[in-house]
Design an enzyme around this catalytic site. Structure first.
Site, PDB file in Angstrom:
ATOM      1  CD  GLU A   1     -11.496   1.751  13.473  1.00 54.33           C
ATOM      2  OE1 GLU A   1     -10.333   2.168  13.362  1.00 54.33           O
ATOM      3  OE2 GLU A   1     -12.012   0.938  12.712  1.00 54.33           O
TER       4      GLU A   1
ATOM      5  CB  SER B   1      -1.986   2.025   8.806  1.00 54.27           C
ATOM      6  OG  SER B   1      -1.674   2.856   9.924  1.00 54.27           O
TER       7      SER B   1
ATOM      8  CG  HIS C   1     -11.517   0.952   9.356  1.00 53.02           C
ATOM      9  ND1 HIS C   1     -10.968   0.277  10.428  1.00 53.02           N
ATOM     10  CD2 HIS C   1     -10.870   0.445   8.276  1.00 53.02           C
ATOM     11  CE1 HIS C   1     -10.076  -0.588  10.012  1.00 53.02           C
ATOM     12  NE2 HIS C   1      -9.993  -0.507   8.696  1.00 53.02           N
TER      13      HIS C   1
ATOM     14  CB  ILE D   1      -0.986  -0.016   1.191  1.00 54.67           C
ATOM     15  CG1 ILE D   1      -1.917  -1.242   1.076  1.00 54.67           C
ATOM     16  CG2 ILE D   1      -1.818   1.272   1.227  1.00 54.67           C
ATOM     17  CD1 ILE D   1      -2.808  -1.503   2.278  1.00 54.67           C
TER      18      ILE D   1
HETATM   19  C1  DGY Z   1      -7.861  -4.316   6.224  1.00 48.63           C
HETATM   20  O1  DGY Z   1      -7.932  -4.993   5.201  1.00 48.63           O
HETATM   21  O2  DGY Z   1      -6.957  -4.494   7.040  1.00 48.63           O
HETATM   22  C2  DGY Z   1      -8.945  -3.310   6.443  1.00 48.63           C
HETATM   23  O3  DGY Z   1      -8.528  -2.307   7.305  1.00 48.63           O
HETATM   24  C3  DGY Z   1     -10.198  -3.981   6.984  1.00 48.63           C
HETATM   25  O4  DGY Z   1      -9.871  -4.707   8.112  1.00 48.63           O
END
Ligand code: DGY
Length: 328
Positions: free
Chosen positions: A267, A237, A285, A157
């Site tokens: 969260e 993240s 999220h 990512i």
């Molecule tokens: C992930 O893929 O880690 C997302 O944050 C959903 O949990």
């Protein structure tokens, strides 16, 4: 043969229909997690678990699940699962890497643009009828093009965010446990630096590390105080990577330019005071939250689950050590 499966969150309809047709699947179709007792009761007799980030799959839960042979996490992060305990008990665990890279990178970049150009504030002002006339010095943001992006955590990512930064002619600084190869650094035009340099020289700092003992509160008072007063912190993240109380104080006192957050320390609760600030954008999220990506994640999690329950090696196993003593 039909397997007894617990799916703790609602998935795309055709995937759920297929699971129910082929297996004894107990699916939570509400868009909120099972209450703890219901979850513990639910996995008691199950062979397979398709879990979400909102489930606490700890030792207590695993000890009660004598028949459990496979845990397939819907997501790339799996800090909600006690993987060491699962491994000890002979239970393979898998995740869904790769398929959510672009969606999550897109969201991090959306936060970069939105916070610096004050999109949410502007939308609010316009809706509330406070946009009365155009003026040269009204409602100015900061430009993104050409600014320095600091990426902490250069996995899939982080790299996808760095790639997008090229379109905005942004020099990239990065910090990671492992340095990339020279050719990758060249391709991404990214320079490896220590944390101090990254924090003090970046205009945007985007976090892309998994949540571990080492990364909990990676960004706290000290790190925030090293940032430029105009710099923005982006977190798509995991919430606990940032000390949210320290961030709140930095934002309140305008010690940094602002923050774009998709995840929170506790969260879904927010540190009191955060929601009152204008220099932060708060999302629920949704890093991987596109129709396309959530479909791919669901297919991948089911594929891992069924492979594991059929005695095969799940394609995205995260604890391969378990294979020497797996529960069959
Ligand atoms: C992930 O893929 O880690 C997302 O944050 C959903 O949990």
């Amino acid at each position: 043969m039909k397997k007894r499966i617990l799916v703790t969150g609602r998935l795309p309809q055709d995937i759920m229909t297929d699971l129910v047709k082929k297996h004894e699947a107990d699916i939570n179709i509400e868009d909120k997690p099972f209450a703890r007792e219901k979850f513990l009761e639910g996995i008691r007799d199950k062979e397979g678990l398709l879990s979400m980030i909102t489930d606490t799959v700890d030792e207590e839960a695993l000890d009660r699940a004598d028949h459990l042979k496979m845990i397939a996490q819907f997501g790339v992060g799996y800090n909600n699962i006690d993987v060491a305990a699962a491994t000890r008990l002979g239970i393979p665990v898998s995740n869904t890497p790769g398929v959510l890279t672009d969606a999550t990178a897109e969201l991090a970049f959306a936060l970069i643009l939105a916070i610096s150009r004050r999109l949410v504030e502007g939308d609010r002002m316009t809706r509330e009828g406070r946009f009365r006339c155009w003026a040269p010095m009204l409602f100015l943001g900061r430009e993104v093009t050409g600014k320095t992006l600091g990426v902490i955590g250069m996995g899939k990512i982080g790299k996808a965010v760095a790639q997008r930064a090229r379109c905005f002619h942004m020099p990239v600084l990065y910090h990671n446990r492992k340095r990339m190869s020279e050719s990758e650094e060249k391709e991404l035009m990214a320079k490896y630096v220590d944390m101090k340099t990254l924090l003090s020289q970046s205009d945007f700092i985007s976090l892309h590390v998994p949540l571990t003992k080492e990364t909990r509160h990676l960004i706290g008072n000290k790190e925030l105080s090293l940032m430029k007063p105009t710099a923005y912190l982006i977190n798509a993240s995991r919430g606990p990577v940032v000390d949210e109380m320290a961030l709140l104080q930095a934002l309140k006192k305008k010690k940094i330019g602002g923050a774009g957050l998709d995840v929170y320390e506790n969260e879904p609760a927010l540190t009191p005071g955060l929601a009152e600030l204008d220099n932060v954008i708060l999302l629920p999220h949704v890093g991987s939250g596109t129709l396309e990506t959530r479909y791919r994640m669901a297919s991948m999690a089911v594929e891992n689950l069924i492979a594991g329950l059929s005695g095969k090696v799940p394609p995205n196993i995260v604890n391969p050590d378990v294979l020497s003593h797996r529960r069959l």
